[in-house]
Design a protein around this motif. Structure first.
Motif, PDB file in Angstrom:
ATOM      1  N   GLU A   1      25.601  52.301  42.022  1.00 20.81           N
ATOM      2  CA  GLU A   1      24.491  51.372  42.244  1.00 20.81           C
ATOM      3  C   GLU A   1      23.210  52.161  42.472  1.00 20.81           C
ATOM      4  O   GLU A   1      23.184  53.116  43.257  1.00 20.81           O
ATOM      5  N   GLU A   2      22.156  51.731  41.799  1.00 23.61           N
ATOM      6  CA  GLU A   2      20.847  52.354  41.951  1.00 23.61           C
ATOM      7  C   GLU A   2      19.971  51.467  42.826  1.00 23.61           C
ATOM      8  O   GLU A   2      19.810  50.274  42.541  1.00 23.61           O
ATOM      9  N   VAL A   3      19.426  52.031  43.880  1.00 25.82           N
ATOM     10  CA  VAL A   3      18.606  51.291  44.835  1.00 25.82           C
ATOM     11  C   VAL A   3      17.169  51.798  44.741  1.00 25.82           C
ATOM     12  O   VAL A   3      16.882  52.924  45.162  1.00 25.82           O
ATOM     13  N   PRO A   4      16.255  51.012  44.178  1.00 30.76           N
ATOM     14  CA  PRO A   4      14.858  51.449  44.078  1.00 30.76           C
ATOM     15  C   PRO A   4      14.103  51.206  45.392  1.00 30.76           C
ATOM     16  O   PRO A   4      14.618  50.571  46.309  1.00 30.76           O
ATOM     17  N   GLY A   5      12.898  51.706  45.460  1.00 31.70           N
ATOM     18  CA  GLY A   5      12.046  51.445  46.620  1.00 31.70           C
ATOM     19  C   GLY A   5      12.446  52.201  47.868  1.00 31.70           C
ATOM     20  O   GLY A   5      12.126  51.778  48.981  1.00 31.70           O
ATOM     21  N   VAL A   6      13.167  53.310  47.716  1.00 33.16           N
ATOM     22  CA  VAL A   6      13.594  54.118  48.853  1.00 33.16           C
ATOM     23  C   VAL A   6      12.542  55.192  49.136  1.00 33.16           C
ATOM     24  O   VAL A   6      12.024  55.822  48.206  1.00 33.16           O
ATOM     25  N   GLN A   7      12.226  55.400  50.384  1.00 24.42           N
ATOM     26  CA  GLN A   7      11.251  56.431  50.763  1.00 24.42           C
ATOM     27  C   GLN A   7      11.967  57.775  50.852  1.00 24.42           C
ATOM     28  O   GLN A   7      12.599  58.095  51.853  1.00 24.42           O
ATOM     29  N   VAL A   8      11.862  58.562  49.774  1.00 32.24           N
ATOM     30  CA  VAL A   8      12.551  59.847  49.703  1.00 32.24           C
ATOM     31  C   VAL A   8      11.610  60.941  50.178  1.00 32.24           C
ATOM     32  O   VAL A   8      10.578  61.204  49.560  1.00 32.24           O
TER      33      VAL A   8
ATOM     34  N   GLY B   1      22.825  44.587  36.052  1.00 29.80           N
ATOM     35  CA  GLY B   1      21.564  44.967  36.669  1.00 29.80           C
ATOM     36  C   GLY B   1      21.617  46.406  37.135  1.00 29.80           C
ATOM     37  O   GLY B   1      21.853  47.323  36.345  1.00 29.80           O
ATOM     38  N   SER B   2      21.449  46.621  38.431  1.00 29.84           N
ATOM     39  CA  SER B   2      21.425  47.983  38.982  1.00 29.84           C
ATOM     40  C   SER B   2      22.813  48.506  39.320  1.00 29.84           C
ATOM     41  O   SER B   2      22.955  49.634  39.788  1.00 29.84           O
ATOM     42  N   VAL B   3      23.857  47.686  39.090  1.00 29.67           N
ATOM     43  CA  VAL B   3      25.230  48.087  39.407  1.00 29.67           C
ATOM     44  C   VAL B   3      25.992  48.363  38.109  1.00 29.67           C
ATOM     45  O   VAL B   3      25.941  47.579  37.166  1.00 29.67           O
ATOM     46  N   HIS B   4      26.718  49.483  38.093  1.00 32.85           N
ATOM     47  CA  HIS B   4      27.479  49.884  36.910  1.00 32.85           C
ATOM     48  C   HIS B   4      28.932  50.099  37.323  1.00 32.85           C
ATOM     49  O   HIS B   4      29.230  50.947  38.170  1.00 32.85           O
TER      50      HIS B   4
END
Length: 375
Positions: free
Chosen positions: A55-62, A235-238
């Motif tokens: 799963e890809e999680v956008p909007g993360v403060q890296v 979506g963001s899950v594979h």
């Protein structure tokens, strides 16, 4: 690696990936989730070597890109118990250093395992590609998965057989499952790109995970397929899975063609009556007898300890000129099938000992075969 993410975002992603992790395994790294953070995106991966969820999680403060692993179940439980609205900071200094988790005044250190030990299941070519609506995926799964066999010795029945067919002059994508006692078949119009797909058996665990993910989306589901592996992009899950390496039986041979005695009955009334008469028996199989005459349907069950029960139902009997039929089925099998049917159930009988065809009067795409039992 160091990043900050909203608790609600992280818990949703962890719920998706941690469910594929086996609680008991002999390979410690398989109990972990792989965390990869870079350029505002967090990627979580979990696998049991048979299936993998990414799963890809956008909007993360890296703050500092990097990768590490963490115990999936423990991380999920900790994040689940954090207060709503919390911001979660995860910080790993590299090597064997622990993964530091902070949220408000709470902090903990989690042991990590080497990233290099984490297996990859997502590599390899998947030449076939097509898309299905999320509702189509739910239908294909819901109307067939109850008939998947749980007998490990018949491993080739431990999944849903997905394949393309020509049906009455139309091309269809068909899903079939059977455990030898009942068979479920459902089909949709063949999507573009699926014409040349091989027939594949999607494992039971993969089917369960796919159904959970399909419940959360209305977007199209992309399917990528080879002869040994399948991937579903939601979506963001594979979700990537190995396929069962076996030959599904020629199921068409057990679908009866000459059943000429047709019974139609209201699904709700029938299912409730089955439940009432079956309650008399404590046996796990709970056999229920259907007694069919020209003008009536009688359901009955008996138990040596409890006595007997029966209920008569209004039913429409079509093309029936023969002597009365008595035929028995497991109550659970009857209910599993009627749960997938709309307002009216159609039974097609040959006699009291032959396989029975069960159909949804309003949805001909669904077809079921039920083997009788002695009562």
């Amino acid at each position: 690696m160091k990043f900050t993410v909203e608790r609600a975002v992280l818990i949703k992603a962890l719920a998706h990936v941690q469910s594929v992790v086996e609680r008991r395994n002999t390979i410690p790294i398989l109990a972990n989730v792989l965390l990869s953070a870079e350029e505002g995106v967090l990627r979580l991966t979990a696998t049991d070597m048979e299936i993998a969820v990414v799963e890809e999680v956008p909007g993360v403060q890296v703050v500092r890109p990097g990768r590490t692993t963490a115990p999936a179940a423990t991380l999920y439980e900790i994040v689940r118990k954090l207060p709503e609205g919390a911001r979660v900071e995860l910080d790993h200094g590299g090597g064997e250093a622990p993964l530091k988790l902070r949220a408000g005044r709470f902090h903990t250190d989690l042991a990590v395992l080497p990233v290099e030990d984490f297996p990859s299941m997502t590599e390899g070519k998947l030449p076939h590609r097509f898309a299905l609506g999320a509702g189509q995926v739910r239908d294909l799964v819901d109307r067939t998965r109850f008939a998947i066999s749980t007998e490990e010795t018949r491993y080739y029945l431990n999944g849903i057989y997905l394949h393309a067919v020509d049906s009455d002059g139309a091309k269809k994508l068909r899903a079939v499952a059977t455990d030898g006692h009942r068979l479920a078949r459902f089909q949709e119009d063949l999507p573009e790109g699926a014409g040349g797909i091989p027939g594949v058996i999607v494992p039971r665990k993969t089917v369960v995970e796919l159904r959970k993910l399909a419940e959360e989306t209305q977007e199209p589901v992309e399917v990528h397929l080879s002869e040994t592996k399948i991937r579903f992009d939601l979506g963001s899950v594979h979700l990537t899975s190995k396929l069962i390496d076996g030959t599904f039986p020629e199921y068409d041979r057990v679908i009866p063609r000459g059943n000429d005695k047709v019974l139609r009955v209201k699904k709700k009334e029938f299912a409730e009556a089955v439940g009432r008469v079956a309650a008399i028996s404590s046996e796990r199989s709970r056999p229920v007898k259907l007694s069919l005459d020209r003008n009536r349907l009688l359901l009955s069950a008996s138990s040596a300890e409890q006595g007997q029960a029966e209920e008569e139902l209004d039913a429409e009997v079509v093309r029936y000129e023969a002597a009365p039929i008595e035929i028995g089925f497991q109550a659970r099998y009857l209910n599993d099938i009627t749960d997938q049917i709309g307002d009216e159930v159609e039974f097609r009988f040959a006699d009291g000992s032959a396989p029975t065809l069960v159909m949804d009067a309003e949805k001909p795409e669904a077809l079921y075969v039920l083997m009788p039992m002695r009562v």
